[in-house]
Every structure is written in C-alpha cells, then in structure tokens.
Design a protein around this motif. Structure first.
Motif, mmCIF file in Angstrom:
data_model
loop_
_atom_site.group_PDB
_atom_site.id
_atom_site.type_symbol
_atom_site.label_atom_id
_atom_site.label_comp_id
_atom_site.label_asym_id
_atom_site.label_seq_id
_atom_site.Cartn_x
_atom_site.Cartn_y
_atom_site.Cartn_z
ATOM 1 N N ALA A 1 0.758 -1.083 -0.085
ATOM 2 C CA ALA A 1 0.132 0.027 -0.121
ATOM 3 C C ALA A 1 0.708 1.198 -0.016
ATOM 4 C CB ALA A 1 -1.014 0.086 1.225
ATOM 5 N N PRO A 2 0.521 2.332 -0.706
ATOM 6 C CA PRO A 2 1.338 3.205 -0.779
ATOM 7 C C PRO A 2 1.429 4.150 0.717
ATOM 8 C CG PRO A 2 -0.360 3.529 -2.600
ATOM 9 C CD PRO A 2 -0.767 2.129 -1.653
ATOM 10 N N ALA A 3 2.431 4.684 0.949
ATOM 11 C CA ALA A 3 2.870 5.180 2.493
ATOM 12 C C ALA A 3 1.962 6.538 2.450
ATOM 13 C CB ALA A 3 4.071 5.362 2.591
ATOM 14 N N GLU A 4 1.725 7.143 1.575
ATOM 15 C CA GLU A 4 1.126 8.506 1.627
ATOM 16 C C GLU A 4 -0.346 8.320 1.034
ATOM 17 O OE1 GLU A 4 2.168 11.518 -1.739
ATOM 18 O OE2 GLU A 4 3.639 10.067 -1.919
ATOM 19 N N GLU A 5 -1.131 9.366 1.987
ATOM 20 C CA GLU A 5 -2.416 9.401 1.738
ATOM 21 C C GLU A 5 -2.874 10.095 0.129
ATOM 22 O OE1 GLU A 5 -5.397 10.585 4.478
ATOM 23 O OE2 GLU A 5 -3.835 10.815 5.962
ATOM 24 N N PHE A 6 -3.951 9.864 -0.427
ATOM 25 C CA PHE A 6 -4.198 10.493 -1.722
ATOM 26 C C PHE A 6 -5.216 11.538 -1.644
ATOM 27 C CE2 PHE A 6 -3.453 6.292 -4.351
ATOM 28 C CZ PHE A 6 -2.247 6.375 -4.153
ATOM 29 N N ARG A 7 -5.314 12.631 -2.286
ATOM 30 C CA ARG A 7 -6.368 13.458 -2.422
ATOM 31 C C ARG A 7 -7.457 12.970 -3.382
ATOM 32 N NH1 ARG A 7 -9.107 17.484 0.632
ATOM 33 N NH2 ARG A 7 -10.138 18.872 -0.799
ATOM 34 N N VAL A 8 -8.608 12.776 -2.950
ATOM 35 C CA VAL A 8 -9.785 12.261 -3.990
ATOM 36 C C VAL A 8 -10.772 13.441 -3.986
ATOM 37 C CG1 VAL A 8 -11.336 10.683 -4.555
ATOM 38 C CG2 VAL A 8 -9.232 9.865 -3.395
ATOM 39 N N GLU A 9 -10.952 13.816 -5.222
ATOM 40 C CA GLU A 9 -12.105 15.048 -5.280
ATOM 41 C C GLU A 9 -12.834 14.513 -6.605
ATOM 42 O OE1 GLU A 9 -10.142 18.594 -6.271
ATOM 43 O OE2 GLU A 9 -9.408 18.936 -4.105
ATOM 44 N N VAL A 10 -14.361 14.122 -6.214
ATOM 45 C CA VAL A 10 -15.335 13.753 -7.232
ATOM 46 C C VAL A 10 -16.461 14.906 -7.139
ATOM 47 C CG1 VAL A 10 -14.446 11.565 -7.285
ATOM 48 C CG2 VAL A 10 -16.312 12.152 -5.760
ATOM 49 N N THR A 11 -17.027 14.897 -8.201
ATOM 50 C CA THR A 11 -18.102 15.859 -8.408
ATOM 51 C C THR A 11 -19.635 14.994 -8.389
ATOM 52 O OG1 THR A 11 -17.263 17.211 -9.857
ATOM 53 C CG2 THR A 11 -19.371 17.515 -9.866
ATOM 54 N N ALA A 12 -20.322 15.243 -7.313
ATOM 55 C CA ALA A 12 -21.552 14.608 -7.128
ATOM 56 C C ALA A 12 -22.510 14.994 -8.292
ATOM 57 C CB ALA A 12 -22.238 15.038 -5.801
ATOM 58 N N PRO A 13 -23.324 13.919 -8.292
ATOM 59 C CA PRO A 13 -24.553 14.380 -9.235
ATOM 60 C C PRO A 13 -25.405 15.531 -9.140
ATOM 61 C CG PRO A 13 -24.689 11.831 -8.887
ATOM 62 C CD PRO A 13 -23.531 12.468 -7.917
ATOM 63 N N SER A 14 -25.323 16.061 -7.778
ATOM 64 C CA SER A 14 -25.833 17.282 -7.629
ATOM 65 C C SER A 14 -25.303 18.505 -7.786
ATOM 66 C CB SER A 14 -26.141 17.171 -5.977
ATOM 67 O OG SER A 14 -25.104 17.076 -5.250
ATOM 68 N N THR B 1 -14.952 15.396 -1.139
ATOM 69 C CA THR B 1 -13.399 15.300 -1.102
ATOM 70 C C THR B 1 -12.811 14.444 0.182
ATOM 71 O OG1 THR B 1 -13.364 17.232 0.375
ATOM 72 C CG2 THR B 1 -13.170 17.814 -1.918
ATOM 73 N N TYR B 2 -11.873 13.918 -0.093
ATOM 74 C CA TYR B 2 -11.148 12.659 0.880
ATOM 75 C C TYR B 2 -9.573 12.953 0.964
ATOM 76 C CZ TYR B 2 -15.780 10.315 -0.040
ATOM 77 O OH TYR B 2 -17.099 10.369 -0.092
ATOM 78 N N GLY B 3 -9.069 12.885 1.992
ATOM 79 C CA GLY B 3 -7.588 13.071 1.990
ATOM 80 C C GLY B 3 -6.931 14.387 2.310
ATOM 81 N N PRO B 4 -5.794 14.479 2.454
ATOM 82 C CA PRO B 4 -5.324 16.008 2.531
ATOM 83 C C PRO B 4 -5.315 16.835 1.292
ATOM 84 C CG PRO B 4 -3.741 14.072 3.372
ATOM 85 C CD PRO B 4 -4.524 13.608 2.667
ATOM 86 N N GLU B 5 -5.643 17.969 1.535
ATOM 87 C CA GLU B 5 -5.786 18.784 0.555
ATOM 88 C C GLU B 5 -4.612 19.420 -0.502
ATOM 89 O OE1 GLU B 5 -7.929 23.365 -0.487
ATOM 90 O OE2 GLU B 5 -7.892 22.563 1.671
ATOM 91 N N ASP B 6 -3.514 19.070 0.444
ATOM 92 C CA ASP B 6 -2.224 19.285 -0.281
ATOM 93 C C ASP B 6 -1.350 18.009 -0.752
ATOM 94 O OD1 ASP B 6 -1.445 18.398 2.019
ATOM 95 O OD2 ASP B 6 0.159 19.926 2.737
ATOM 96 N N ALA B 7 -1.964 16.879 -0.736
ATOM 97 C CA ALA B 7 -1.565 15.703 -1.258
ATOM 98 C C ALA B 7 -1.016 15.598 -2.507
ATOM 99 C CB ALA B 7 -2.412 14.421 -1.041
ATOM 100 N N ALA B 8 0.333 15.146 -2.834
ATOM 101 C CA ALA B 8 0.859 15.113 -4.057
ATOM 102 C C ALA B 8 0.427 14.348 -5.205
ATOM 103 C CB ALA B 8 2.395 14.829 -4.012
ATOM 104 N N GLN B 9 -0.261 12.894 -4.467
ATOM 105 C CA GLN B 9 -1.132 12.113 -5.495
ATOM 106 C C GLN B 9 -2.762 12.213 -5.437
ATOM 107 O OE1 GLN B 9 0.328 8.904 -6.567
ATOM 108 N NE2 GLN B 9 2.372 9.051 -5.689
#
Length: 264
Positions: A182-195, A200-208
C-alpha cells in the motif's frame, strides 16, 4: 442507530429503483445476458437475494452465518456463483418475491439493531452502517449490470456518496489484493456529485490526486466500466496505478470490463 438510519434509507431507495426496472419484466427478459460473463438478469437479482440473506443471518443469527463462512471456505471459487445459479433457476415471480422478502427482512433487522452493534462478515466485522453501505454498493453495482442488459440509462443520484466512500476506503485493500504494498502517503480524492457538490477525501495538499465525476469513479471501483471509458484522472505514479486496480468489493480482483472500442 441514528448514524445508520440515513444509509439504510438510501439502501431502501436504491433497491426500490432497481425493483422498478425488473418488477414488470416479461419472463423472457430475465434471461437476457448482462455484462458479467455468464450472468443473466436473473443471476444478478438472485445474487442480491443471496447476499441479502447472508447479511440477514450475520445480523440476526451469527451461528448460522458462521456455517455459511465454512461452506465458503470449502468452495472459495464457486460458493458465490452457486448461490446466484440456484436462484436464477427459479421462476421470475418466485425470484422477485424472494428478493423483496429478503431485503424487507434485512431492512427491519438493520433498523432494529442496537447502537454500537458489530456483525460478522466475510472480512472484518461490520457495523450497522457499514453493512447497509455494503449492501447499497452491491445493489447499485449489480443494478448497473441489469440496466446495461436492458439498455436503460439510470440517472445518478447522490446516494453514490456511499459507493465513493467504500471505494476510497478500500484503496489499500486493492493494492494488497494484487500483491502490492500500500502507498505510504494518503491520496487526495475529489469527485463531483450528481448534484454538483464536490466530495473530497484526504489531505488537500497531497501530491497524489484522483479527480473526476462521482459516477465515473463508482463505475471504476465497482469495475462496471473500463478506466479508458471514464473521466477519472490521476496525478502521481501510485494514484495512477490505483486506477488500474481499484475495487470496492471484497474478495479476489475481478476481471473488470474491456474498453468499449475493444468490445466492438
């Protein structure tokens, strides 16, 4: 139980939406092939009925559920498929009734579960909210197979937030399922909802980073569409690898779907 009531409500709505797709189907349309190899519409609904029953046992009868686990361990490559095969042999009206009765019983059991309860499952024990979330994810994903078989385009809803959350939380599991660290660092996930909301998930400044529409992310992590056909994007080597192997479901890696161009 207030923390679980909203997801149980969403599970009920997701099930009712699928019921509207199959409730009035002519008998011959239950035999239509779905994108899952070897599975018809009937197999998809039979699988949901079977897993709802498994979840009901986990919530209400731990000993009976553990007996199921023993059967699964004895036949790991065929146990789940056999449940779908057995149910698919039923007359459509009988299969529909079994699915409806089972999900109604599960809904009641989840709503009546005591606060803080945890239930056995094929992986780690599940809370009431987690059990309902897992059932919603499966209902949505197998419902997508049914919709594809029927040529129906479903309007996505913000119930997808539950599927997104499972997909994000299952990141390390997906790497492990492929024998990868498993990657050591957290990812930032940003997805746009149907609405239109941004989830958003994970640190805002994540490189991945992973970005895209929530619907496409859900199709990816449930392996209902190939990455090449989706508008999900990655920044970073590990994030890019994740999009090739992501899965929101327990068990071994799935075979996924081929790109639409290849399918043609």
């Amino acid at each position: 139980m207030s923390d679980a009531s909203s997801v149980i409500d969403d599970l009920q709505q997701e099930s009712e939406e699928l019921d509207r797709l199959v409730g009035e189907l002519e008998a011959d349309r239950w035999a239509l092939d779905t994108p899952a190899a070897g599975w018809t519409v009937a197999h998809q609904i039979a699988h949901l009925a079977w897993t709802d029953h498994s979840a009901l046992l986990a919530v209400t009868d731990a000993d009976a559920f553990h007996a199921l686990v023993e059967k699964a361990l004895a036949a790991p490559d065929s146990f789940v498929d056999q449940g779908a095969e057995d149910g698919a042999r039923l007359a459509p009206a009988d299969l529909l009734a079994r699915w409806r009765d089972g999900r109604t019983a599960l809904d009641r059991a989840l709503r009546e579960a005591p606060a803080g309860a945890r239930f056995p499952w094929y992986g780690p024990p599940m809370s009431t909210a987690s059990m309902a979330t897992g059932r919603l994810m499966e209902t949505w994903a197998h419902g997508q197979d049914v919709a594809d078989a029927l040529g129906v385009v479903r309007a996505p809803t913000d119930r997808l937030r539950h599927v997104v959350r499972i997909g994000v939380r299952a990141r390390n599991f997906a790497f492990g399922a492929h024998g990868l660290p498993a990657p050591a660092e957290e990812f930032r996930v940003e997805v746009t909802a149907p609405s239109g909301a941004l989830w958003t998930y994970g640190p805002e400044d994540a490189a991945q980073r992973v970005t895209g529409p929530a619907l496409d992310f859900c199709l990816l992590v449930t392996q209902r569409a190939h990455r090449a056909d989706l508008a999900v994007r990655a920044e970073g080597t590990d994030a890019d690898r994740w999009l090739d192997i992501a899965q929101a479901f327990a068990g071994p890696p799935g075979t996924g779907r081929v790109p639409r161009e290849t399918a043609r």
